[in-house]
Design a protein around this motif. Structure first.
Motif, PDB file in Angstrom:
ATOM      1  N   LEU A  19       0.839  -1.196   0.000  1.00 41.95           N
ATOM      2  CA  LEU A  19       0.000   0.000   0.000  1.00 41.95           C
ATOM      3  C   LEU A  19       0.874   1.245   0.000  1.00 41.95           C
ATOM      4  CD1 LEU A  19      -2.644  -1.075   2.627  1.00 41.95           C
ATOM      5  CD2 LEU A  19      -3.085  -0.602   0.226  1.00 41.95           C
ATOM      6  N   ASN A  20       0.358   2.310  -0.561  1.00 41.27           N
ATOM      7  CA  ASN A  20       1.007   3.615  -0.475  1.00 41.27           C
ATOM      8  C   ASN A  20       1.115   4.029   1.001  1.00 41.27           C
ATOM      9  OD1 ASN A  20      -0.048   6.525   0.063  1.00 41.27           O
ATOM     10  ND2 ASN A  20       1.079   6.706  -1.840  1.00 41.27           N
ATOM     11  N   VAL A  21       2.190   4.739   1.371  1.00 41.43           N
ATOM     12  CA  VAL A  21       2.441   5.052   2.793  1.00 41.43           C
ATOM     13  C   VAL A  21       1.343   5.941   3.395  1.00 41.43           C
ATOM     14  CG1 VAL A  21       4.019   6.981   2.274  1.00 41.43           C
ATOM     15  CG2 VAL A  21       4.170   5.851   4.479  1.00 41.43           C
ATOM     16  N   ALA A  22       0.749   6.818   2.595  1.00 41.69           N
ATOM     17  CA  ALA A  22      -0.294   7.686   3.135  1.00 41.69           C
ATOM     18  C   ALA A  22      -1.582   6.902   3.392  1.00 41.69           C
ATOM     19  CB  ALA A  22      -0.564   8.856   2.184  1.00 41.69           C
ATOM     20  N   THR A  23      -1.951   6.003   2.470  1.00 38.66           N
ATOM     21  CA  THR A  23      -3.165   5.209   2.699  1.00 38.66           C
ATOM     22  C   THR A  23      -2.945   4.218   3.844  1.00 38.66           C
ATOM     23  OG1 THR A  23      -2.552   3.690   0.925  1.00 38.66           O
ATOM     24  CG2 THR A  23      -4.066   5.420   0.348  1.00 38.66           C
ATOM     25  N   ALA A  24      -1.729   3.687   3.954  1.00 43.40           N
ATOM     26  CA  ALA A  24      -1.439   2.786   5.081  1.00 43.40           C
ATOM     27  C   ALA A  24      -1.543   3.544   6.403  1.00 43.40           C
ATOM     28  CB  ALA A  24      -0.048   2.171   4.916  1.00 43.40           C
ATOM     29  N   THR A  25      -1.035   4.792   6.437  1.00 43.89           N
ATOM     30  CA  THR A  25      -1.138   5.599   7.658  1.00 43.89           C
ATOM     31  C   THR A  25      -2.601   5.807   8.025  1.00 43.89           C
ATOM     32  OG1 THR A  25       0.897   6.749   7.038  1.00 43.89           O
ATOM     33  CG2 THR A  25      -0.441   7.782   8.741  1.00 43.89           C
ATOM     34  N   ALA A  26      -3.441   6.055   7.008  1.00 43.36           N
ATOM     35  CA  ALA A  26      -4.885   6.243   7.245  1.00 43.36           C
ATOM     36  C   ALA A  26      -5.463   5.031   7.965  1.00 43.36           C
ATOM     37  CB  ALA A  26      -5.612   6.457   5.913  1.00 43.36           C
ATOM     38  N   ILE A  27      -5.108   3.842   7.481  1.00 47.52           N
ATOM     39  CA  ILE A  27      -5.663   2.607   8.051  1.00 47.52           C
ATOM     40  C   ILE A  27      -5.141   2.379   9.472  1.00 47.52           C
ATOM     41  CG2 ILE A  27      -5.685   0.086   7.799  1.00 47.52           C
ATOM     42  CD1 ILE A  27      -5.681   0.639   4.700  1.00 47.52           C
ATOM     43  N   PHE A  28      -3.844   2.604   9.694  1.00 43.00           N
ATOM     44  CA  PHE A  28      -3.289   2.410  11.045  1.00 43.00           C
ATOM     45  C   PHE A  28      -3.909   3.395  12.043  1.00 43.00           C
ATOM     46  CE2 PHE A  28       0.372   0.321   8.824  1.00 43.00           C
ATOM     47  CZ  PHE A  28       0.283  -0.903   9.469  1.00 43.00           C
ATOM     48  N   LEU A  29      -4.030   4.660  11.646  1.00 47.87           N
ATOM     49  CA  LEU A  29      -4.594   5.639  12.585  1.00 47.87           C
ATOM     50  C   LEU A  29      -6.055   5.321  12.880  1.00 47.87           C
ATOM     51  CD1 LEU A  29      -2.976   9.035  11.518  1.00 47.87           C
ATOM     52  CD2 LEU A  29      -2.392   7.543  13.428  1.00 47.87           C
ATOM     53  N   ASN A  30      -6.788   4.874  11.866  1.00 49.40           N
ATOM     54  CA  ASN A  30      -8.178   4.474  12.092  1.00 49.40           C
ATOM     55  C   ASN A  30      -8.247   3.301  13.075  1.00 49.40           C
ATOM     56  OD1 ASN A  30     -11.101   4.526  11.280  1.00 49.40           O
ATOM     57  ND2 ASN A  30     -10.595   2.454  10.619  1.00 49.40           N
ATOM     58  N   GLU A  31      -7.329   2.354  12.935  1.00 52.83           N
ATOM     59  CA  GLU A  31      -7.303   1.197  13.839  1.00 52.83           C
ATOM     60  C   GLU A  31      -7.000   1.626  15.274  1.00 52.83           C
ATOM     61  OE1 GLU A  31      -7.988  -2.041  13.583  1.00 52.83           O
ATOM     62  OE2 GLU A  31      -8.661  -1.803  11.515  1.00 52.83           O
ATOM     63  N   ILE A  32      -6.047   2.543  15.416  1.00 55.27           N
ATOM     64  CA  ILE A  32      -5.684   3.020  16.750  1.00 55.27           C
ATOM     65  C   ILE A  32      -6.860   3.749  17.402  1.00 55.27           C
ATOM     66  CG2 ILE A  32      -4.287   4.787  17.915  1.00 55.27           C
ATOM     67  CD1 ILE A  32      -1.966   3.928  15.996  1.00 55.27           C
ATOM     68  N   LYS A  33      -7.527   4.599  16.607  1.00 55.50           N
ATOM     69  CA  LYS A  33      -8.564   5.458  17.179  1.00 55.50           C
ATOM     70  C   LYS A  33      -9.890   4.723  17.390  1.00 55.50           C
ATOM     71  CE  LYS A  33      -6.358   9.190  17.926  1.00 55.50           C
ATOM     72  NZ  LYS A  33      -6.386   9.931  19.203  1.00 55.50           N
ATOM     73  N   ARG A  34     -10.192   3.757  16.547  1.00 53.87           N
ATOM     74  CA  ARG A  34     -11.470   3.057  16.704  1.00 53.87           C
ATOM     75  C   ARG A  34     -11.514   2.269  17.996  1.00 53.87           C
ATOM     76  NH1 ARG A  34     -12.961  -1.815  15.069  1.00 53.87           N
ATOM     77  NH2 ARG A  34     -14.404  -1.208  13.431  1.00 53.87           N
ATOM     78  N   ARG A  35     -10.353   1.972  18.558  1.00 49.09           N
ATOM     79  CA  ARG A  35     -10.333   1.170  19.781  1.00 49.09           C
ATOM     80  C   ARG A  35     -10.065   2.018  21.020  1.00 49.09           C
ATOM     81  NH1 ARG A  35      -6.477  -3.697  18.037  1.00 49.09           N
ATOM     82  NH2 ARG A  35      -6.533  -3.028  15.873  1.00 49.09           N
ATOM     83  N   SER A  36      -9.928   3.330  20.830  1.00 51.13           N
ATOM     84  CA  SER A  36      -9.592   4.164  21.999  1.00 51.13           C
ATOM     85  C   SER A  36     -10.838   4.734  22.649  1.00 51.13           C
ATOM     86  CB  SER A  36      -8.649   5.285  21.593  1.00 51.13           C
ATOM     87  OG  SER A  36      -9.322   6.202  20.750  1.00 51.13           O
TER      88      SER A  36
END
Lengths: 241, 241
Positions: free
Chosen positions: A224-241
């Motif tokens: 994946l492109n680094v910006a789209t991967a960052t989007a997915i990781f940040l969403n994963e971090i925030k959806r569980r906080s």
């Protein structure tokens, strides 16, 4: 009126070398300039063709003609306002919640998108390794859509920073542990790597955890492109906080 | 040798009008051209400076000099191979699992990134409204990193398509229901809107559900870029399947 020395300064500020030397950068557009002013960036000089600067009390705006603005601007269609600003001073980095760290991201559009993502997901601090593209580059500034005003960006020696870091360090890798099922603490450092090479070996060795995004398509697919991967990781971090 | 008529054809194919008229498009680079061949795209003409075409049995490759390739190429640094291909013919669209539909996406980089995301997440079909940027545009092709070979992309009247669609239609909106907690079926259509305007009113009225990505930062933040938003939605769909 624009004096010759100002024209020269603004042209020079298109180069990183001069931005570092002078501690200044250029932002264009009424909205973006207004947002910088509101968020406490200090203006060195402001030019306007008459466009109002929203939500800010500015006394020192130089009124210029569109012809003059075109001389100053790096845009094909300059849009009314150009500001020269002092770069944000270096600040102490506190890990309060999650922060993002970039290891050699090179593409201005990717950095701009990542800054915009940090803003959206409430990430206050973005650490850039010294070889990451300069966030005051005009292409980065354009891609941030004003988010640069709301994210504290610091360039530093990433190796030293991670060595001294107290929060757990999560490096992102193609073969990392599935982020969907990883345990995530409520604070930490998320490290994203270079477009072509990913995270460098020296930084990889400083990661406490290696995480990745599972692939659902064929195995021949590129990463994946680094910006789209960052989007997915940040969403994963925030959806569980 | 490159004959004049071929040179003219390839230059013309930089324009959408000619690509539609001729039913042809140009792909550059050994890896990308090889992937198209392997995935069943039919070559009209192939040129190479001697670069091998990996994993494919090609009899009809025209050997040319780097000077000739430079004349044909739209890249600053052409990399050995250029192929002229027949566009993929229109096919019937079956909704088997999730598909993605785009309502007027304009930026070539965004479309390319979305194609790459579909590939990563195993989305087999991408529907584009007729006013979405052409996927055979060279900038789109470059951004897909070869994924165009593995995603079935169809341009059609999106209104008619959604009216006839049997799967539930999920439109993405700034104020949509939180995707983190939405119930998602195991098949459907995910609609992404235009960069500036989002989903048009007429398409919005055809959506069964409106979903969105919750914002964690300040409210002044701009919406997410359409490609990064697509990344997050596809991750949400796939993590629960």
């Amino acid at each position: 009126m624009v004096v010759k020395s100002e024209l020269k300064l603004i042209k020079n500020l298109q180069q990183k070398k001069y931005r570092n030397e002078k501690g200044l950068f250029v932002m264009e557009g009424a909205k973006a300039v207004g947002e910088l002013l509101e968020s406490g960036f200090k203006a060195y000089k402001l030019f306007s063709t008459g466009e109002e600067l929203s939500g800010s009390k500015i006394s020192q705006v130089e009124n210029i003609s569109m012809k003059e603005l075109k001389q100053l601007s790096s845009l094909k269609n300059p849009n009314g306002v150009l500001g020269v600003f002092y770069k944000r001073p270096s600040a102490r980095v506190d890990i309060d919640g999650w922060i993002v760290a970039l290891d050699g991201v090179q593409d201005p559009g990717n950095l701009g998108t990542i800054i915009r993502l940090c803003d959206w997901f409430g990430i206050k601090t973005l650490i850039c390794s010294n070889d990451t593209v300069d966030c005051y580059n005009s292409k980065v500034l354009q891609a941030t859509m004003g988010s640069i005003a709301r994210v504290n960006i610091q360039y530093l020696d990433l190796t030293e920073f991670l060595k001294a870091s107290k929060g757990p360090v999560f490096g992102t890798f193609m073969d990392g542990e599935n982020i969907h099922t990883s345990k995530l603490p409520n604070k930490g450092v998320l490290v994203m790597g270079n477009e072509g090479n990913g995270i460098s070996e020296i930084i990889g060795n400083l990661c406490d955890y290696k995480v990745g995004i599972p692939q659902f398509g064929e195995k021949s697919t590129e990463s994946l492109n680094v910006a789209t991967a960052t989007a997915i990781f940040l969403n994963e971090i925030k959806r569980r906080s």
